[in-house]
Write an enzyme that holds these catalytic residues in place. Structure first.
Site, PDB file in Angstrom:
ATOM      1  N   CYS A  72       0.825  -1.203   0.000  1.00 52.27           N
ATOM      2  CA  CYS A  72       0.000   0.000   0.000  1.00 52.27           C
ATOM      3  C   CYS A  72       0.864   1.260   0.000  1.00 52.27           C
ATOM      4  CB  CYS A  72      -0.868   0.026   1.243  1.00 52.27           C
ATOM      5  SG  CYS A  72      -1.815  -1.459   1.448  1.00 52.27           S
ATOM      6  N   ARG A  76       1.787   1.211  -5.974  1.00 55.53           N
ATOM      7  CA  ARG A  76       1.943   0.304  -4.828  1.00 55.53           C
ATOM      8  C   ARG A  76       0.657  -0.452  -4.512  1.00 55.53           C
ATOM      9  NH1 ARG A  76       6.469   1.784  -1.739  1.00 55.53           N
ATOM     10  NH2 ARG A  76       5.603   0.719   0.058  1.00 55.53           N
ATOM     11  N   TRP A 135      -3.810  -2.116  -1.394  1.00 60.31           N
ATOM     12  CA  TRP A 135      -3.716  -3.361  -2.164  1.00 60.31           C
ATOM     13  C   TRP A 135      -4.135  -4.445  -1.189  1.00 60.31           C
ATOM     14  CZ3 TRP A 135      -3.880  -3.886  -7.005  1.00 60.31           C
ATOM     15  CH2 TRP A 135      -3.395  -5.017  -7.669  1.00 60.31           C
ATOM     16  N   ASN A 149       0.672   0.466   6.191  1.00 56.67           N
ATOM     17  CA  ASN A 149       1.259  -0.330   5.114  1.00 56.67           C
ATOM     18  C   ASN A 149       2.033  -1.456   5.782  1.00 56.67           C
ATOM     19  OD1 ASN A 149       2.588  -1.285   2.824  1.00 56.67           O
ATOM     20  ND2 ASN A 149       4.187   0.270   2.954  1.00 56.67           N
ATOM     21  N   GLY A 150       1.759  -2.685   5.378  1.00 53.79           N
ATOM     22  CA  GLY A 150       2.449  -3.822   5.989  1.00 53.79           C
ATOM     23  C   GLY A 150       1.445  -4.885   6.375  1.00 53.79           C
ATOM     24  N   GLU A 210      14.423 -10.518 -20.861  1.00 52.51           N
ATOM     25  CA  GLU A 210      13.841  -9.255 -20.395  1.00 52.51           C
ATOM     26  C   GLU A 210      12.736  -8.786 -21.350  1.00 52.51           C
ATOM     27  OE1 GLU A 210      13.556  -7.638 -17.884  1.00 52.51           O
ATOM     28  OE2 GLU A 210      12.965  -5.649 -18.536  1.00 52.51           O
ATOM     29  N   LYS A 229       8.774  -8.153 -20.350  1.00 53.15           N
ATOM     30  CA  LYS A 229       8.050  -6.904 -20.618  1.00 53.15           C
ATOM     31  C   LYS A 229       6.745  -7.199 -21.329  1.00 53.15           C
ATOM     32  CE  LYS A 229       9.534  -4.823 -18.532  1.00 53.15           C
ATOM     33  NZ  LYS A 229      10.719  -4.821 -17.681  1.00 53.15           N
ATOM     34  N   GLU A 264       4.119  -9.114 -19.050  1.00 53.88           N
ATOM     35  CA  GLU A 264       3.539  -8.436 -17.887  1.00 53.88           C
ATOM     36  C   GLU A 264       2.586  -7.299 -18.262  1.00 53.88           C
ATOM     37  OE1 GLU A 264       6.242  -6.371 -15.170  1.00 53.88           O
ATOM     38  OE2 GLU A 264       7.632  -6.045 -16.812  1.00 53.88           O
ATOM     39  N   HIS A 280      14.706 -29.467 -28.423  1.00 51.89           N
ATOM     40  CA  HIS A 280      14.639 -30.505 -27.385  1.00 51.89           C
ATOM     41  C   HIS A 280      13.267 -30.562 -26.727  1.00 51.89           C
ATOM     42  CE1 HIS A 280      18.848 -31.293 -27.984  1.00 51.89           C
ATOM     43  NE2 HIS A 280      19.082 -29.991 -27.900  1.00 51.89           N
ATOM     44  N   LYS A 312       4.540  -2.272  -7.992  1.00 52.26           N
ATOM     45  CA  LYS A 312       5.919  -1.893  -8.318  1.00 52.26           C
ATOM     46  C   LYS A 312       6.920  -2.383  -7.280  1.00 52.26           C
ATOM     47  CE  LYS A 312       8.838   0.751 -10.723  1.00 52.26           C
ATOM     48  NZ  LYS A 312       9.237   0.143 -12.006  1.00 52.26           N
TER      49      LYS A 312
HETATM   50  C1  F6R Z   1       9.422  -6.075 -14.320  1.00 53.84           C
HETATM   51  C2  F6R Z   1       9.795  -5.553 -13.020  1.00 53.84           C
HETATM   52  C3  F6R Z   1      10.109  -6.531 -11.956  1.00 53.84           C
HETATM   53  C4  F6R Z   1      11.193  -5.984 -11.030  1.00 53.84           C
HETATM   54  C5  F6R Z   1      11.361  -6.907  -9.819  1.00 53.84           C
HETATM   55  C6  F6R Z   1      12.462  -6.436  -8.906  1.00 53.84           C
HETATM   56  O1  F6R Z   1       9.210  -5.051 -15.235  1.00 53.84           O
HETATM   57  O2  F6R Z   1       9.830  -4.379 -12.799  1.00 53.84           O
HETATM   58  O3  F6R Z   1      10.467  -7.764 -12.465  1.00 53.84           O
HETATM   59  O4  F6R Z   1      12.381  -5.879 -11.732  1.00 53.84           O
HETATM   60  O5  F6R Z   1      10.169  -6.953  -9.104  1.00 53.84           O
HETATM   61  O6  F6R Z   1      12.208  -5.155  -8.422  1.00 53.84           O
HETATM   62  P1  F6R Z   1      13.362  -4.246  -7.874  1.00 53.84           P
HETATM   63  O7  F6R Z   1      14.254  -3.925  -9.014  1.00 53.84           O
HETATM   64  O8  F6R Z   1      12.679  -3.049  -7.308  1.00 53.84           O
HETATM   65  O9  F6R Z   1      14.089  -5.059  -6.847  1.00 53.84           O
END
Ligand code: F6R
Length: 627
Positions: free
Chosen positions: A23, A48, A97, A121-122, A500, A504, A507, A523, A622
């Site tokens: 949150c 968040r 959240w 938050n927590g 990567e 992207k 997600e 394989h 995030k």
């Molecule tokens: C994907 C993404 C996540 C973060 C992962 C680690 O686009 O953003 O895979 O890379 O959750 O987050 P951080 O870098 O904040 O440790």
């Protein structure tokens, strides 16, 4: 007592850090009207969590409280608040959240019990026990752990906020950032935290706190990370901190050098596009202070050459995108330094019985600096004697504080959930670190260091060239809108780049995408390639090109529709492709920069054209503080 960044009063429950909630909380006390200010800040914290939102404001003269909350987004809360013309200058807010208790108006924060208004938050793990212990059932209206905390605070509150907070936190097991108003203390906001972050700042107009520095917006040029188990008082004109014995405490102030927060999305429809476009500048900024007189110099980061020279193995702990940055570093470490390097999912690290000792250099990579898996893996490695360098974007964050040394990326705030500029600035920091390692280990002489730096310096421009062709990538994206599944194939560094790229795409577009080492397809996985299966390939590595092209032909012969992102000076022979995008040429190991920009744009446009919420993909937040 001066509180240094590493100061913690209690670490005793570290092993129980299972914070699931992400949150966002804010508080403001000052001269300005608080409602819009809190709503604007909450919007910046929606990454968040965004299933409900709420505000409690208090009139400083009358002590009258207004509580407004709802299931839904901050924009829904804004509509409710628009009806209210009364001006208050002190208030707290929350964007939720849901974990304990479903998404409902009642479960939204703030919670009020008696004299106490609380946002949290927590996760308070023992909230059921507390309900019984304090016989709170009659006081509670929601299903949340937070309301239980508010009720306990209210039980202990006899006019002395510190005493109530002190007594309450002694009972709490779990993680928490609590922000509290007491209805008979109309001029003060109180806060205390364990693990879950709270930052605070002040200027001539007032004081403010938040879960993340991005929400402090234009309030100030400096902020503090509130130490754990310290009671914070937010007055109109000052912030006071006290330890649990009521002794005053001071916290170090950290510069906010993130001007970009202040412009919001600017001319872009989504933060993600803005952040993709900011990458060339962010790369330059990350490089700038680390190249002195044409040489890589990490002295401003305080990273001593000895640890780079003396280490016998290197190990990355990171999650998601950050872990993918680690994979690129691995290729570099192994090719340039001839050293073995492990890259581990931080969440798997401890269970893999990693070989770690005092000769190990651990690199903890994280945008937020708060990812609990990465934090715990770093702690584990340090306990085993490893030296550590963290590559972090958010200053003063938990991982930054836990690590021996920190290289901050200069990406500025990354608001979109999908990481873009944080990833490429992590790459930049890692390229610089490996370059310095090569120098101090006697592998680079001045000439090779110069050539390496010359290439690295070109990365922002090469990336810009891709960004300038974004409309061509948009056209490619349009062909993928109906796909249910997609593959991304390549070898070596291309495979790391595509891991990567695939993350992207999945997600934010919800297309199931697998990045696959193209030599491994035969394989088993090639069974999934059928007529028109979209396949994205990158072909950027000279020594792998022929083999990669042959793997492309394998999937084409099963009917796949292949889009190729190819280094511009490579010849693709005569084969037919669904599309070809030429990536500006660099030395092979630097191709990750232009290629990543192209794959980010591809994912972005697919998501946007599908009409999805690009910045806030479903089920994701995030900052991931769940183990
Ligand atoms: C994907 C993404 C996540 C973060 C992962 C680690 O686009 O953003 O895979 O890379 O959750 O987050 P951080 O870098 O904040 O440790």
């Amino acid at each position: 007592m001066t509180v240094k960044e590493r100061y913690f009063i209690s670490q005793k429950d570290c092993h129980k850090r299972e914070e699931i909630i992400m949150c966002g909380i804010v508080g403001y006390n000052g001269k300005n009207s608080v409602t819009d200010l809190l709503l604007d800040s909450l919007e910046l914290l929606e990454y968040r969590g965004y299933d409900s939102a709420g505000l409690a404001t208090m009139n400083a003269n009358t002590g009258k409280v207004k509580l407004r909350k709802c299931a839904g987004r901050v924009k829904d809360l804004r509509k409710i608040c628009a009806k209210d013309k009364k001006i208050s200058t002190c208030g707290i807010g929350h964007t939720r959240w849901a974990t304990h208790g479903g998404v409902s108006d009642l479960n939204a924060h703030p919670h009020r019990v008696g004299d106490v208004l609380l946002v949290h938050n927590g996760i308070v793990e023992n909230y059921e026990e507390l309900k019984d212990h304090f016989m709170l059932h009659k006081d509670l209206k929601s299903q949340t752990d937070t309301e239980v905390v508010a009720a306990v605070l209210n039980r202990f509150y006899q006019g002395d906020p510190h005493e109530a907070i002190r007594k309450t936190v002694k009972y709490l097991k779990g993680t928490f950032a609590l922000v509290i108003m007491f209805t008979d203390q109309p001029d003060v906001i109180y806060a205390i935290r364990n693990v879950s972050p709270i930052v605070a700042a002040y200027n001539d107009n007032g004081t403010m706190l938040a879960s993340d520095v991005v929400a402090l917006g234009a309030t100030a040029d400096k902020y503090m990370v509130v130490p754990e188990y310290v009671i914070m008082e937010l007055h109109k004109d000052e912030i006071k901190l006290f330890d649990l014995n009521d002794k005053p405490v001071e916290a170090d102030m950290i510069d906010i050098d993130w001007d970009t927060t202040r412009g919001g999305k600017g001319k872009y429809p989504f933060y993600m596009e803005k952040e993709i476009m900011e990458q060339p500048d962010a790369l330059r900024a990350t490089m700038q202070s680390r190249v002195v007189n044409g040489k890589i110099d990490l002295s401003a980061d305080g990273v001593p050459d000895e640890i780079l020279k003396d280490c016998e193995r290197v190990c990355v702990v990171a999650c998601g995108t950050a872990m993918h940055a680690g994979l690129v570093a691995k290729a570099l470490v192994q090719s340039k330094l001839g050293m073995h390097m492990n890259v581990e999912y931080a969440s798997e690290f401890m269970y893999s019985d990693p070989v770690i000792d005092e000769k190990t250099l651990v690199l903890a990579i994280s945008q937020s600096g708060e990812t609990i898996d990465t934090l715990e893996a770093l702690k584990y490695a340090r306990k085993k004697g490893a030296k550590s360098v963290a590559v972090i974007n958010v200053k003063g964050s938990s991982i930054a504080r836990e690590s021996d040394y920190v290289m901050y990326t200069v990406a500025g705030p990354e608001i979109a959930v999908a990481s873009t500029k944080a990833y490429t600035t992590q790459l930049m920091a890692l390229f610089l670190l490996v370059g310095r390692m090569a120098k101090v280990r006697g592998i680079f002489d001045d000439a090779t260091e110069k050539a390496y730096l010359d290439s690295l310096t070109k990365a922002p421009d090469k990336m810009q060239e891709v960004l300038d062709q974004k409309h061509d990538i948009h056209k490619i994206a349009r062909e993928m809108l109906d796909a249910k599944d997609a593959f991304m194939i390549g070898r070596g560094l291309d495979y790391s780049i595509l891991l990567e790229g695939a993350l992207k795409l999945k997600e934010i577009s919800y297309i199931h995408t697998e990045a696959y080492a193209s030599g491994e397809l035969k394989h088993g996985t090639i069974a999934l390639i059928t007529e028109n299966t979209p396949v994205v390939a990158t072909v950027t590595q000279s020594k792998l090109k022929e083999k990669e092209l042959s793997n492309i032909r394998e999937v084409q012969s099963r009917g796949a529709s292949v889009v190729v992102f190819v280094k511009e000076d490579f010849d693709l022979a005569d084969a037919e492709y669904a599309d070809v995008f030429e990536l500006p040429a660099m030395e092979d190991e630097f191709m990750v920069f232009p290629a990543s920009a192209a794959l980010q744009l591809l994912a972005y446009y697919v998501s946007m054209d599908k009409g999805l919420d690009v910045d806030k993909p479903r089920n994701l937040a995030k900052v991931v503080t769940v183990e």
